[in-house]
Scaffold this motif. Sequence first.
Motif, PDB file in Angstrom:
ATOM      1  N   TYR A  69     116.130 -17.489 -33.425  1.00  0.00           N
ATOM      2  CA  TYR A  69     117.558 -17.567 -33.124  1.00  0.00           C
ATOM      3  C   TYR A  69     117.843 -18.930 -32.497  1.00  0.00           C
ATOM      4  N   ARG A  70     117.891 -19.956 -33.316  1.00  0.00           N
ATOM      5  CA  ARG A  70     118.215 -21.320 -32.898  1.00  0.00           C
ATOM      6  C   ARG A  70     117.302 -21.841 -31.792  1.00  0.00           C
ATOM      7  N   LYS A  71     116.006 -21.586 -31.951  1.00  0.00           N
ATOM      8  CA  LYS A  71     114.996 -22.109 -31.025  1.00  0.00           C
ATOM      9  C   LYS A  71     115.334 -21.829 -29.574  1.00  0.00           C
ATOM     10  N   GLY A  72     115.578 -20.553 -29.266  1.00  0.00           N
ATOM     11  CA  GLY A  72     115.981 -20.178 -27.925  1.00  0.00           C
ATOM     12  C   GLY A  72     114.824 -19.944 -26.975  1.00  0.00           C
ATOM     13  N   ARG A  73     115.184 -19.857 -25.718  1.00  0.00           N
ATOM     14  CA  ARG A  73     114.268 -19.506 -24.636  1.00  0.00           C
ATOM     15  C   ARG A  73     114.999 -18.501 -23.760  1.00  0.00           C
ATOM     16  N   ALA A  74     114.456 -17.293 -23.657  1.00  0.00           N
ATOM     17  CA  ALA A  74     115.087 -16.247 -22.869  1.00  0.00           C
ATOM     18  C   ALA A  74     114.123 -15.762 -21.796  1.00  0.00           C
ATOM     19  N   ARG A  75     114.702 -15.331 -20.688  1.00  0.00           N
ATOM     20  CA  ARG A  75     113.900 -14.781 -19.597  1.00  0.00           C
ATOM     21  C   ARG A  75     114.445 -13.385 -19.288  1.00  0.00           C
ATOM     22  N   PRO A  76     113.968 -12.368 -20.038  1.00  0.00           N
ATOM     23  CA  PRO A  76     114.462 -11.004 -19.816  1.00  0.00           C
ATOM     24  C   PRO A  76     114.132 -10.502 -18.411  1.00  0.00           C
ATOM     25  N   ASP A  77     114.869  -9.488 -17.993  1.00  0.00           N
ATOM     26  CA  ASP A  77     114.589  -8.873 -16.697  1.00  0.00           C
ATOM     27  C   ASP A  77     113.267  -8.119 -16.736  1.00  0.00           C
ATOM     28  N   GLY A  78     112.872  -7.634 -17.894  1.00  0.00           N
ATOM     29  CA  GLY A  78     111.589  -6.966 -18.056  1.00  0.00           C
ATOM     30  C   GLY A  78     111.106  -7.112 -19.487  1.00  0.00           C
ATOM     31  N   VAL A  79     109.796  -7.258 -19.657  1.00  0.00           N
ATOM     32  CA  VAL A  79     109.188  -7.380 -20.985  1.00  0.00           C
ATOM     33  C   VAL A  79     108.010  -6.410 -21.032  1.00  0.00           C
ATOM     34  N   LEU A  80     108.102  -5.418 -21.909  1.00  0.00           N
ATOM     35  CA  LEU A  80     107.069  -4.389 -22.029  1.00  0.00           C
ATOM     36  C   LEU A  80     106.113  -4.744 -23.167  1.00  0.00           C
ATOM     37  N   VAL A  81     104.828  -4.841 -22.836  1.00  0.00           N
ATOM     38  CA  VAL A  81     103.813  -5.273 -23.793  1.00  0.00           C
ATOM     39  C   VAL A  81     102.514  -4.504 -23.549  1.00  0.00           C
ATOM     40  N   PRO A  82     101.571  -4.550 -24.504  1.00  0.00           N
ATOM     41  CA  PRO A  82     100.242  -3.994 -24.231  1.00  0.00           C
ATOM     42  C   PRO A  82      99.612  -4.697 -23.021  1.00  0.00           C
TER      43      PRO A  82
END
Length: 200
Positions: free
Chosen positions: A84-97
Amino acid sequence: MTVMAERTWHASQMSVEEFERIAAFAARETDDAVRFEFIDGRIGVKQVPDGDHNTIVMWLLRRCMQARPDLDLYQGQGLKVEKYRKGRARPDGVLVPAAHFAGHGEWAPAEGVLLVLEVTSHDADTDRRDRLEKPLAYGAAGIPCYLLVDRDDCSVTLYSDPEADGGYGSAVRKTFGGTLSLPGPLGFDLDTAELKQYAG
């Protein structure tokens, strides 16, 4: 710098590398008083979360630990949402293994992310940022689920079935107090009754 400060650049006028330099400089100079993101060619500045905001993130963390101890919920992890147009986002939470982000820097690829969480803030930009731009960006990056906890209207919305051109094919909204089912590979339910005390 004011919390609401924002300036818009077109993607062709600023590179991702320039954004990352600006964000790193600002983090040093403001003692993390604000957070920077770069989505759709726009630098966004949002205030640091308040106590209720952070408590909602911890609410999800506790639910995930109970239902899926094999997963980690990161706070403050930057994501490359490059589709999405080379974005950088900092979510409030990121759920991963578990340990998924080990060895990554401040901005990690979105591949392997199972869910991103955003909690609305009490600022003028939250509507555009959390309700409009983020679903487009996260869907385009292929993130399977986007969970929006909206404190303004006391609801949670789960976006799923990401679409390659941006956004999601499905959105299920529940008011605080309802139960929201997270699809596979997550496969557990969220009882949102506790969120009623953190609204407003």
